[in-house]
Scaffold this active site. Structure first.
Site, PDB file in Angstrom:
ATOM      1  N   ASP A 110       1.005  -4.528  -2.410  1.00  0.00           N
ATOM      2  CA  ASP A 110       0.510  -3.396  -1.943  1.00  0.00           C
ATOM      3  C   ASP A 110      -0.391  -2.691  -3.149  1.00  0.00           C
ATOM      4  O   ASP A 110      -0.185  -2.342  -4.053  1.00  0.00           O
ATOM      5  CB  ASP A 110       1.664  -2.425  -1.693  1.00  0.00           C
ATOM      6  CG  ASP A 110       2.372  -2.713  -0.569  1.00  0.00           C
ATOM      7  OD1 ASP A 110       2.452  -3.874  -0.255  1.00  0.00           O
ATOM      8  OD2 ASP A 110       3.181  -1.814   0.193  1.00  0.00           O
ATOM      9  N   LYS A 173      -2.326   0.896   4.845  1.00  0.00           N
ATOM     10  CA  LYS A 173      -1.300   1.733   4.421  1.00  0.00           C
ATOM     11  C   LYS A 173      -1.538   3.140   4.136  1.00  0.00           C
ATOM     12  O   LYS A 173      -2.748   3.321   3.546  1.00  0.00           O
ATOM     13  CB  LYS A 173      -0.455   1.077   3.401  1.00  0.00           C
ATOM     14  CG  LYS A 173       1.048   1.921   2.732  1.00  0.00           C
ATOM     15  CD  LYS A 173       1.606   1.040   1.701  1.00  0.00           C
ATOM     16  CE  LYS A 173       2.637   1.586   0.868  1.00  0.00           C
ATOM     17  NZ  LYS A 173       3.442   1.045  -0.200  1.00  0.00           N
ATOM     18  N   LYS A 209       1.281   0.559   7.853  1.00  0.00           N
ATOM     19  CA  LYS A 209       2.179   0.848   7.227  1.00  0.00           C
ATOM     20  C   LYS A 209       2.179   2.135   6.835  1.00  0.00           C
ATOM     21  O   LYS A 209       1.420   2.463   5.669  1.00  0.00           O
ATOM     22  CB  LYS A 209       2.430  -0.157   5.921  1.00  0.00           C
ATOM     23  CG  LYS A 209       3.803   0.436   5.179  1.00  0.00           C
ATOM     24  CD  LYS A 209       4.072  -0.581   3.836  1.00  0.00           C
ATOM     25  CE  LYS A 209       5.019  -0.097   2.920  1.00  0.00           C
ATOM     26  NZ  LYS A 209       5.062  -0.897   1.575  1.00  0.00           N
TER      27      LYS A 209
END
Length: 273
Positions: A110, A173, A209
């Site tokens: 991430d 995300k 996400k």
């Protein structure tokens, strides 16, 4: 009931997260051990479900991998990287951090983007940096955090989403969870519709996400509903949808405990945490 089925299914979509400055080996092991109690699983007929991944800082990846191996658990380890949470370090440093996390055993990375590049309209440089992170990931999946709370307006959110997808992100995300504004439905709609448009133009499905502020089973059901309505049932599965959360699993366990026993757990001991 369908609500209980959805709550239990949401467990598989959680990136169970511990991203604190005081994280220790014990913290990481505790997170890796978290799962719905076996008696509740048996009662509901959902045995063996696991969270989507455990998400930690790069220097905790090896510990998380070792803990999961000892538990004979096949959950992947996700690592934040690239100067998380602010992204204010040199690109060379950010890329090396990605590489080190992968070498330590992370199967998902991430990263955070440089918000400066968005705010200054340097889109080509943003593309180049995300693409370089994609290369540094190797076989690991890349989730790109655009940090919606720092981008100023919906147009920047849309453009940052599109550039991140074009550069090779497997997921986009919303947030680091450290900003004052994290996963909100209004901004998420911009990102989700960018995903839909990208799929229409390229044929590629990119995951989504949301992270930050998702704490209750009710929250998770609202996100599941949004995903189903905007992108369809096919997107509500772990390889295309995750929710970044640290306390969500505990609340889902609490609701399931109430469903199976008729009462809420009086303490964590009741639900075997």
């Amino acid at each position: 009931s369908s609500g209980i089925n959805a709550e239990y299914g949401a467990v598989t979509l959680i990136d169970l997260t511990t991203l604190a400055g005081d994280d220790t080996f014990a913290n990481v092991v505790h997170v890796c051990q978290e799962s719905p109690p076996k008696e509740i699983e048996k009662e509901l007929g959902f045995e063996g479900l696991t969270v989507g991944a455990v998400c930690v800082y790069p220097n905790r990846v090896k510990e998380a991998c070792e803990a999961l191996k000892k538990l004979d658990c096949k959950i992947g380890v996700a690592s934040v990287a690239a100067g998380f949470p602010e992204g204010q370090t040199p690109l060379e440093t950010r890329l090396r951090e990605v590489e080190l996390a992968v070498e330590a055993g992370a199967s998902e990375i991430d990263i955070v983007i440089s918000r400066t590049l968005v705010l200054e309209g340097r889109w080509e440089q943003l593309y180049d940096e995300v693409k370089a992170c994609r290369k540094a990931c190797g076989e690991a999946h890349l989730k790109t955090i655009i940090a919606i709370g720092h981008l100023g307006d919906f147009e920047n959110v849309y453009k940052a989403s599109m550039v991140s997808m074009m550069a090779g992100s497997d997921f986009i995300k919303t947030s680091t969870g450290k900003e004052s504004v994290n996963a909100t439905f209004a901004v998420a709609m911009v990102m989700i519709r960018a995903i839909r448009e990208y799929k229409d133009h390229t044929g590629f499905k990119i995951g989504f996400k949301p992270a930050g502020g998702i704490r209750t089973a009710k929250d998770s059901l609202q996100w599941l509903t949004l995903m189903k309505e905007e992108l369809g049932e096919e997107w509500v599965q772990p390889h295309l949808f995750r929710m970044g959360a640290s306390s969500l699993l505990g609340d889902i366990e609490r609701q399931l405990y109430h469903y199976t026993t008729g009462r809420y757990a009086s303490s964590t001991y009741d639900i075997g945490m």
